[in-house]
Motif scaffolding. Structure first.
Motif, PDB file in Angstrom:
ATOM      1  N   VAL A 112       0.845  -1.194   0.000  1.00 55.66           N
ATOM      2  CA  VAL A 112       0.000   0.000   0.000  1.00 55.66           C
ATOM      3  C   VAL A 112       0.881   1.245   0.000  1.00 55.66           C
ATOM      4  O   VAL A 112       1.849   1.333   0.772  1.00 55.66           O
ATOM      5  CB  VAL A 112      -0.938   0.030   1.223  1.00 55.66           C
ATOM      6  N   VAL A 114       0.842   5.785  -0.663  1.00 59.03           N
ATOM      7  CA  VAL A 114       0.074   7.021  -0.808  1.00 59.03           C
ATOM      8  C   VAL A 114       0.966   8.062  -1.471  1.00 59.03           C
ATOM      9  O   VAL A 114       2.148   8.180  -1.160  1.00 59.03           O
ATOM     10  CB  VAL A 114      -0.451   7.534   0.554  1.00 59.03           C
ATOM     11  N   VAL A 123      -4.475   6.761  -2.784  1.00 55.55           N
ATOM     12  CA  VAL A 123      -3.900   5.598  -2.111  1.00 55.55           C
ATOM     13  C   VAL A 123      -4.034   4.405  -3.054  1.00 55.55           C
ATOM     14  O   VAL A 123      -5.122   4.134  -3.572  1.00 55.55           O
ATOM     15  CB  VAL A 123      -4.612   5.308  -0.772  1.00 55.55           C
ATOM     16  N   ALA A 125      -3.227   0.250  -3.506  1.00 55.30           N
ATOM     17  CA  ALA A 125      -2.818  -1.052  -2.969  1.00 55.30           C
ATOM     18  C   ALA A 125      -2.568  -1.954  -4.166  1.00 55.30           C
ATOM     19  O   ALA A 125      -3.501  -2.306  -4.891  1.00 55.30           O
ATOM     20  CB  ALA A 125      -3.900  -1.632  -2.064  1.00 55.30           C
ATOM     21  N   ILE A 144      -5.595  -3.948   3.160  1.00 55.36           N
ATOM     22  CA  ILE A 144      -6.691  -3.284   2.446  1.00 55.36           C
ATOM     23  C   ILE A 144      -7.623  -2.610   3.441  1.00 55.36           C
ATOM     24  O   ILE A 144      -8.044  -1.463   3.243  1.00 55.36           O
ATOM     25  CB  ILE A 144      -7.455  -4.302   1.574  1.00 55.36           C
ATOM     26  N   ALA A 147      -5.989   0.443   4.815  1.00 57.48           N
ATOM     27  CA  ALA A 147      -5.901   1.456   3.762  1.00 57.48           C
ATOM     28  C   ALA A 147      -7.233   2.180   3.600  1.00 57.48           C
ATOM     29  O   ALA A 147      -7.273   3.410   3.404  1.00 57.48           O
ATOM     30  CB  ALA A 147      -5.491   0.800   2.444  1.00 57.48           C
ATOM     31  N   ILE A 148      -8.339   1.440   3.703  1.00 56.57           N
ATOM     32  CA  ILE A 148      -9.662   2.059   3.594  1.00 56.57           C
ATOM     33  C   ILE A 148      -9.906   3.000   4.774  1.00 56.57           C
ATOM     34  O   ILE A 148     -10.415   4.113   4.601  1.00 56.57           O
ATOM     35  CB  ILE A 148     -10.746   0.971   3.499  1.00 56.57           C
ATOM     36  N   CYS A 151      -8.020   6.111   4.071  1.00 51.36           N
ATOM     37  CA  CYS A 151      -8.677   6.921   3.037  1.00 51.36           C
ATOM     38  C   CYS A 151      -9.865   7.687   3.613  1.00 51.36           C
ATOM     39  O   CYS A 151     -10.082   8.863   3.281  1.00 51.36           O
ATOM     40  CB  CYS A 151      -9.137   6.031   1.890  1.00 51.36           C
ATOM     41  N   PHE A 158      -9.339   5.668  -3.340  1.00 54.11           N
ATOM     42  CA  PHE A 158      -8.622   4.402  -3.149  1.00 54.11           C
ATOM     43  C   PHE A 158      -8.614   3.609  -4.447  1.00 54.11           C
ATOM     44  O   PHE A 158      -9.586   3.589  -5.187  1.00 54.11           O
ATOM     45  CB  PHE A 158      -9.320   3.601  -2.044  1.00 54.11           C
ATOM     46  N   ILE A 160      -7.164  -0.291  -6.041  1.00 60.26           N
ATOM     47  CA  ILE A 160      -6.496  -1.582  -5.877  1.00 60.26           C
ATOM     48  C   ILE A 160      -6.107  -2.105  -7.259  1.00 60.26           C
ATOM     49  O   ILE A 160      -6.919  -2.103  -8.189  1.00 60.26           O
ATOM     50  CB  ILE A 160      -7.386  -2.620  -5.179  1.00 60.26           C
ATOM     51  N   LEU A 189     -16.341   2.677   2.735  1.00 56.30           N
ATOM     52  CA  LEU A 189     -15.744   3.670   1.840  1.00 56.30           C
ATOM     53  C   LEU A 189     -16.814   4.335   0.983  1.00 56.30           C
ATOM     54  O   LEU A 189     -16.799   5.558   0.781  1.00 56.30           O
ATOM     55  CB  LEU A 189     -14.692   3.001   0.952  1.00 56.30           C
ATOM     56  N   PHE A 196     -13.728   4.229  -5.277  1.00 55.20           N
ATOM     57  CA  PHE A 196     -12.845   3.069  -5.281  1.00 55.20           C
ATOM     58  C   PHE A 196     -12.648   2.626  -6.725  1.00 55.20           C
ATOM     59  O   PHE A 196     -13.600   2.315  -7.431  1.00 55.20           O
ATOM     60  CB  PHE A 196     -13.435   1.929  -4.455  1.00 55.20           C
TER      61      PHE A 196
END
Length: 288
Positions: A112, A114, A123, A125, A144, A147-148, A151, A158, A160, A189, A196
């Motif tokens: 991950v 940023v 961000v 991943a 993950i 990371a959420i 965010c 975000f 992925i 999110l 996303f």
């Protein structure tokens, strides 16, 4: 006729004295079999200069392609996989992890970061297939998840980048639980009204496809990527029917409505910048 001249002049070089090309200098395309230098490959966004085939690349390669000036910060690197089940197949799980750490720069199947894409925060991943087949274990799900949370706290979109063989069998049910965990987190999110973006690369299969990889506000892929839940051979043997041409490729999924678009790697940064502007998020530091 260089060989004939050498033979005529009596020039002979013992096998032990022949010099091999330095390892890592050349790359052979898996599709067209043409050779190119690694320098040419890097300068062409890790695509074959002859046929445009997108070679598999790792997490850090995607970060370098996306982030401004290749500057970014890593998040949650302290998280490490554990052998909770004392699992052993051909070798113990801790030994597999030790081998993966030794051979790879990454510390698990997802990393991950940023940073900014054309001055817009994001961000990312990114999964790495070289780390135990990019398999989804508990650390993948936890990174993950965190990371959420990051965010939501920082009001940052975000993304992925999936590249995986599916769930990590060495963690059994702990691995499968990450499907529900990441899906639930992505709901948070969405409730926070943060976008996303899900990018699918070659290959994206198994439980990852059945969970977070297909839950993006925008789902897109690289050209000719293999995307699916079970592999084509398993499906063919199960349904006892021939599969359509190009089945489970990015192009097939786009035609059948599973993807929003396909992006060439050289256009990835510009396309992401467009998406970030389209889904503009007011960052805390810019609020009036």
């Amino acid at each position: 006729m260089g060989w004939f001249k050498r033979l005529k002049d009596g020039i002979q070089t013992a096998t032990r004295n022949k010099k091999e090309a330095p390892e890592g200098l050349w790359h052979q395309c898996v599709r067209c079999k043409e050779a190119s230098t690694m320098k040419e490959l890097r300068e062409n966004f890790y695509k074959c200069p002859k046929c445009n085939y997108h070679t598999r690349i790792g997490s850090y390669d995607y970060f370098d392609l996306l982030y401004d000036e290749q500057e970014y910060g890593l998040l949650f690197e302290e998280l490490r996989s554990k052998d909770m089940l004392h699992f052993t197949d051909l070798k113990p799980y801790p030994d597999r992890l030790a081998d993966a750490y030794k051979k790879n720069r990454v510390t698990d199947a997802i990393t991950v970061a940023v940073g900014k894409v054309n001055d817009l925060p994001l961000v990312v991943a990114a999964m790495d297939f070289k780390f135990i087949g990019g398999s989804m274990g508990s650390v993948v799900g936890e990174r993950i998840s965190k990371a959420i949370d990051f965010c939501i706290e920082e009001k940052i979109p975000f993304m992925i980048i999936s590249k995986t063989g599916g769930a990590r069998m060495m963690e059994a049910a702990f691995s499968l639980m990450q499907m529900a965990k990441t899906s639930a987190k992505l709901t948070r999110l969405a409730k926070a009204q943060l976008p996303f973006f899900s990018m699918l690369t070659d290959p994206t299969t198994g439980g990852v496809t059945a969970s977070f990889a297909m839950l993006g506000d925008v789902n897109f892929a690289e050209p000719e990527a293999l995307i699916g839940f079970a592999g084509p051979r398993v499906i063919k043997e199960t349904i006892k029917r021939e599969l359509p041409d190009g089945f489970q490729t990015s192009e097939f999924l786009l035609e059948h409505g599973f993807l929003d678009f396909i992006v060439d790697r050289k256009d990835l940064k510009d396309r992401m910048a467009e998406l970030l502007q389209l889904f503009a998020v007011v960052h805390p530091q810019t609020e009036a």
